[in-house]
Design an enzyme around this catalytic site. Structure first.
Site, PDB file in Angstrom:
ATOM      1  CG  ASN A 352      -2.176   0.854   0.957  1.00  0.00           C
ATOM      2  OD1 ASN A 352      -2.261   1.580  -0.025  1.00  0.00           O
ATOM      3  ND2 ASN A 352      -3.124   0.770   1.861  1.00  0.00           N
ATOM      4  CG  HIS A 383      -6.558   1.133   8.080  1.00  0.00           C
ATOM      5  ND1 HIS A 383      -5.327   1.685   8.310  1.00  0.00           N
ATOM      6  CD2 HIS A 383      -6.477   0.537   6.871  1.00  0.00           C
ATOM      7  CE1 HIS A 383      -4.533   1.429   7.289  1.00  0.00           C
ATOM      8  NE2 HIS A 383      -5.200   0.739   6.408  1.00  0.00           N
TER       9      HIS A 383
END
Length: 522
Positions: A352, A383
């Site tokens: 990522n 998140h």
């Protein structure tokens, strides 16, 4: 049982039901089918956008409008009325950009975007009761949050700071003029990156829309002015080979998911019978392979998103050492780097990637102190609010510290002989992969109870070893070791722009961070 699960997915899917027959035929949840359909349609639209709506055929206003409009249509198709959350945040953030005091615009934008995202994440936990839909609206909201805050910080850099106050990474990305509404909407909602990103820099995106993206990269490569080497007369390199290569990777990930991933469910790691009867080494082995098998779904999502951007003509990073076009400017992962990582930091740097770039640019580089802890906290908050996320990031801190201490204190003893170095690399690869497995398991289990069941079944061994290693080796750190060894897990996630990640990505045919980052650590 299967019918009840399917019907549950249908009820929770607020997007279009046009593809319900396809969902029934394939046996996949409707939201996943809608997502895949939009990505495939987006791929076709991207080729059309590059060939028939190129800067030579359409002015920037038209390109901005079409990119934003298609993105909004995709959002409504996949999420229905939930797309209003994303549109609301983007419009509210634009009001901040144009109305707020420019000296505080980055703070207001960060608080607004992260606050709204967190509120939606909290509601997601209570509404879905720990059920995670593969394409719930929080995914695009997470990407939009990255873009909103990236632009706000770069605008503050360009309009409030002197050039000498900016780092070499920040100077070329600083924005000197507030964007117009259509530019802002296009940057945040364009169809190429509206679902899973990746997040890119505003100036690079505007260069792409206005037709300067490839020319500027070629000019940097040749190091010339006024076209003395003819770079401005050559046709733009085609992304076709890069797109085909990335689509092949997607096909491989799909095949792996269908044949392997489904046979190694993560939840079996906390199955009461398995935990109580299987030997420790068996549990450890299953955990390792189940985590390995969970990665291809992230590889697929990030790689197809990268392919869509490339097909539209975005993501050109220049020419490689062989003089061939490289299309890895905004790639989000380096699969080879992930699978062969010999350190916790190397894994994070390749997983990522663009989320790592974002965390570095808005938090790590700007925090006055406690940079590592604050960066992990921001990553966890971005998140969501599932407890498993925080178990993951809290666990990652001592592991990162221990890995750094081991490298500084031990590694130099193994560099003198090739055989020793190979043995060290094999040992650190195994340790890294097992540590990643141990660290990210709560991220996938989500809740407190299964996380504690798993860690108890593992006897908290990684926690204990990493803390003891960090304490025992701290005083042995050699001052003569290269300073690069002391970089944190985010300090080299990027260079001055996403282009630094392109050199990482080019090593594999292509990171954290779901839109998840091991810094999510998915």
């Amino acid at each position: 049982m299967g019918e009840r699960v399917e019907s549950a997915f249908r009820v929770e899917t607020t997007g279009s039901h046009w593809l319900l027959p396809v969902s029934d035929y394939l046996g996949f949840p409707l939201d996943q089918v809608n997502f895949l359909a939009c990505q495939l349609f987006g791929l076709a639209a991207a080729f059309w956008f590059r060939l028939y709506l190129s800067p030579s055929h359409a002015n920037p206003l038209v390109r901005h409008a079409v990119a934003a409009l298609l993105g909004v249509v995709f959002l409504i198709f996949c999420f229905g009325w939930y797309s209003a959350h994303i549109l609301t945040l983007v419009l509210a953030s634009y009001l901040i950009i144009i109305k707020a005091d420019i000296n505080n615009v980055h703070r207001y934008s960060m608080v607004t975007a992260m606050g709204y995202l967190t509120a939606c994440q909290v509601s997601r936990v209570f509404i879905y009761n720990y059920g995670v839909l593969s394409t719930d609206f929080s995914g695009p909201l997470m990407i939009v949050t990255q873009k909103i805050t990236t632009l706000a910080f770069q605008l503050h850099d360009g309009m409030c700071k002197k050039s000498e106050q900016l780092t070499s990474e920040q100077k070329p990305l600083a924005i000197n003029v507030r964007p117009s509404l259509i530019e802002y909407l296009s940057y945040n909602l364009n169809f190429m990156s509206v679902f899973v990103g990746p997040c890119s820099n505003y100036k690079e995106y505007v260069d792409f829309i206005e037709g300067r993206h490839i020319r500027r990269r070629l000019k940097q490569h040749f190091g010339t002015c006024n076209g003395q080497n003819g770079y401005d007369k050559t046709p733009d390199p085609s992304p076709l080979n890069a797109v085909c290569r990335k689509l092949l990777i997607c096909c491989g990930c799909t095949l792996f998911f269908l044949t392997v991933t489904r046979s190694l469910p993560i939840t079996y790691n906390v199955d009461p019978h398995f935990v109580s009867h299987a030997p420790f080494l068996t549990r450890l082995t299953y955990a390792f392979f189940s985590i390995q098998a969970a990665r291809p779904k992230f590889y697929f999502a990030w790689t197809i998103a990268d392919a869509v951007n490339n097909a539209a003509g975005y993501g050109f990073s220049g020419l490689d050492e062989n003089g061939k076009p490289s299309w890895d400017l905004i790639c989000n992962l380096n699969i080879l780097g992930i699978e062969t990582a010999t350190s916790f930091k190397a894994f994070i740097d390749n997983w990522n990637i663009q989320t790592g770039v974002w965390l570095k640019s808005v938090c790590y580089d700007r925090a006055p102190k406690h940079r590592l802890a604050l960066t992990f906290f921001l990553s966890a908050l971005w998140h969501g609010v599932y407890p498993g996320y925080y178990f993951t990031f809290i666990t990652a801190i001592p592991i990162t510290m221990a890995a750094r201490a081991v490298r500084k204190s031990v590694r130099h003893y193994f560099l003198g002989f090739r055989g020793l170095k190979l043995g060290y690399d094999i040992l650190t690869w195994a340790a890294t992969q097992l540590a990643i497995c141990y660290t990210v398991m709560p991220f996938l289990l989500l809740a407190v109870e299964p996380t504690l069941v798993y860690y108890r079944s593992m006897y908290f061994h990684v926690h204990i070893i990493s803390i003891l290693a960090a304490i025992a080796l701290h005083w042995k750190h050699k001052p003569s070791e290269p300073s690069a060894a002391s970089k944190t897990c985010f300090s080299s996630s990027s260079s001055s722009s996403s282009s630094s990640s392109s050199s990482q990505c080019s090593a594999q045919g292509q990171p954290v961070h779901s839109n998840n980052n091991t810094n999510k650590v998915d």
